[in-house]
Design an enzyme around this catalytic site. Structure first.
Site, PDB file in Angstrom:
ATOM      1  N   SER A   1       0.880  -1.182  -0.017  1.00  0.00           N
ATOM      2  CA  SER A   1      -0.189  -0.044  -0.012  1.00  0.00           C
ATOM      3  C   SER A   1       0.774   1.271   0.031  1.00  0.00           C
ATOM      4  O   SER A   1       1.811   1.080   0.800  1.00  0.00           O
ATOM      5  CB  SER A   1      -1.055   0.067   1.308  1.00  0.00           C
ATOM      6  OG  SER A   1      -1.300   1.252   1.296  1.00  0.00           O
ATOM      7  N   GLY A   2       0.478   1.990  -1.091  1.00  0.00           N
ATOM      8  CA  GLY A   2       1.475   3.239  -0.991  1.00  0.00           C
ATOM      9  C   GLY A   2       1.225   4.415   0.218  1.00  0.00           C
ATOM     10  O   GLY A   2       2.181   4.831   0.796  1.00  0.00           O
ATOM     11  N   SER A   3      -0.102   4.710   0.687  1.00  0.00           N
ATOM     12  CA  SER A   3      -0.160   5.359   1.478  1.00  0.00           C
ATOM     13  C   SER A   3       0.384   4.893   3.021  1.00  0.00           C
ATOM     14  O   SER A   3       0.832   5.515   3.830  1.00  0.00           O
ATOM     15  CB  SER A   3      -1.967   5.992   1.822  1.00  0.00           C
ATOM     16  OG  SER A   3      -2.286   4.696   2.199  1.00  0.00           O
TER      17      SER A   3
ATOM     18  N   GLY B   1      -1.709   4.962  -3.512  1.00  0.00           N
ATOM     19  CA  GLY B   1      -0.183   4.510  -3.904  1.00  0.00           C
ATOM     20  C   GLY B   1      -0.484   3.516  -4.791  1.00  0.00           C
ATOM     21  O   GLY B   1       0.164   3.512  -6.037  1.00  0.00           O
ATOM     22  N   THR B   2      -0.942   2.403  -4.600  1.00  0.00           N
ATOM     23  CA  THR B   2      -0.967   1.148  -5.379  1.00  0.00           C
ATOM     24  C   THR B   2      -1.943   1.329  -6.426  1.00  0.00           C
ATOM     25  O   THR B   2      -1.806   0.648  -7.450  1.00  0.00           O
ATOM     26  CB  THR B   2      -1.093  -0.258  -4.633  1.00  0.00           C
ATOM     27  OG1 THR B   2      -2.103  -0.037  -3.709  1.00  0.00           O
ATOM     28  CG2 THR B   2       0.091  -0.593  -3.690  1.00  0.00           C
TER      29      THR B   2
ATOM     30  N   ASP C   1     -10.845   5.478  -0.099  1.00  0.00           N
ATOM     31  CA  ASP C   1      -9.545   6.068   0.264  1.00  0.00           C
ATOM     32  C   ASP C   1      -9.239   7.408   0.315  1.00  0.00           C
ATOM     33  O   ASP C   1      -9.524   7.920  -0.793  1.00  0.00           O
ATOM     34  CB  ASP C   1      -8.474   5.454  -0.631  1.00  0.00           C
ATOM     35  CG  ASP C   1      -6.968   5.463  -0.263  1.00  0.00           C
ATOM     36  OD1 ASP C   1      -6.424   6.531   0.466  1.00  0.00           O
ATOM     37  OD2 ASP C   1      -6.099   4.472  -0.378  1.00  0.00           O
TER      38      ASP C   1
END
Length: 352
Positions: free
Chosen positions: A92-94, A261-262, A256
């Site tokens: 996960s980006g965040s 990010g992903t 979200d």
């Protein structure tokens, strides 16, 4: 005070998305040789921790929690697992931005100004982090994500009670369904939130019933679990960069708050496959609350039989709290609870 367990947590958010970070009170997974194995160990045998922290009354639907653990990859400085409301996410980006921010600002990884570089071990693979630091503050986090690629473009999906919807399916660290909101006569705005959530969950369930993507390098990662509504690209003024808005629907049905990010990486893979985003070109991805990640494709590669991109995502994180989570032995909700006024309860597809 009595407590069956105590968990030390640093509160954090990345561009609006909560990604708290566990820094103490949880033992490592025994005998695991990869972060993916650690993820499955916690999911299969220690899932009460996720439920305790993310369900009410300690948690809420719009948050995540990350667990810092020793890495398995010798190139990594730390490892972490990502716990969401309904699943453990491989990447996960965040949550990467939150975890990196907490590791640096608490001194778990030494901060070097103006740039600190280190590696994080995730269930999806090794992720390289470059943090911009000044005055003891992590000002931004850029991460080189795992290779991202498209499984299928323009797949027609029959959605019960709605009709046929054209979807793209891509991997960006999670398995994504991407849908143009305009194709469903919707706009990405808070006033349309209930419709976007309800239809997004229905489309995702329809995809799950009709198509199962499998990661070519890890067959344990299979099936879509998350959906991104998209708006078309806009050319940035005075540059060759591009901007777009998206809203990602996370199970069990909420947005979200960050640009995701992903999801951004999955979308960049789709845009590159369509010839709409080139290597090195700046891509600004905005969330439903107006925050943004600044991104680019740094190269291309292959993952199994799929053409893939090497995506980089940059955003900001902020520490919000330091807290000790406890469980009183007389608490009637040791794994928490959910209530339909805050937790999305899907309507049966047959009722439309």
């Amino acid at each position: 005070m009595r407590s069956l367990r105590t968990v030390s947590v640093v509160g954090c958010h990345a561009e609006g998305e909560v990604g708290d970070v566990i820094v103490g009170g949880v033992l490592d997974a025994p005998g695991c040789k990869s972060m993916y194995e650690k993820m499955m160990y916690f999911w299969n045998t220690k899932d009460s921790l996720r439920k305790l922290l993310l369900n009410e009354p300690r948690g809420r639907s719009s948050m995540n929690t990350n667990l810092v653990l020793p890495p398995c990859n010798p190139q990594a400085d730390a490892g972490f697992l990502i716990m969401e409301s309904d699943e453990y996410a491989p990447m996960s980006g965040s949550n990467t931005i939150c975890t990196a921010t907490v590791l640096l600002e608490t001194g778990m990884i030494p901060m070097q100004e103006p740039i600190t570089q280190f590696n994080l071990d995730t269930a999806a693979g090794l992720v390289a982090v470059t943090a911009e630091c000044e005055g003891g503050k992590c000002k931004s986090v850029a991460f080189d994500n795992v290779p991202s690629f498209v499984f299928v473009l323009d797949m027609p999906i029959q959605v019960p009670g709605f009709g046929v919807v054209s979807v793209d399916i891509a991997w960006g660290g999670m398995m994504y369904v991407l849908v143009d909101a305009g194709s469903c006569n919707l706009r990405i705005e808070n006033s349309r939130g209930p419709e976007l959530i309800e239809l997004g969950e229905r489309i995702k369930r329809a995809v799950q019933a009709q198509y199962t993507p499998v990661h070519p390098e890890n067959p344990g990662i299979r099936g879509v679990s998350i959906l991104a509504w998209t708006h078309p690209l806009i050319q940035d003024d005075g540059s060759d960069g591009k901007t777009a808005v998206n809203a990602v629907v996370v199970s069990p049905g909420r947005f979200d708050r960050s640009p995701c990010g992903t999801g951004t990486c999955a979308r960049m893979a789709v845009l590159h496959a369509r010839g709409q985003l080139q290597v090195g070109q700046t891509f600004r991805h905005k969330s439903i609350i107006g925050t943004e990640f600044v991104n680019h494709i740094r190269g291309t590669t292959k993952v199994g039989q799929y053409d893939a991109i090497l995506p980089t995502v940059r955003g900001r994180g902020w520490i919000t709290s330091f807290k000790e989570i406890v469980l009183d032995p007389t608490d009637p909700f040791p794994e928490g609870f959910r209530v339909g006024d805050q937790w999305h309860i899907p309507k049966p597809d047959s009722k439309g």
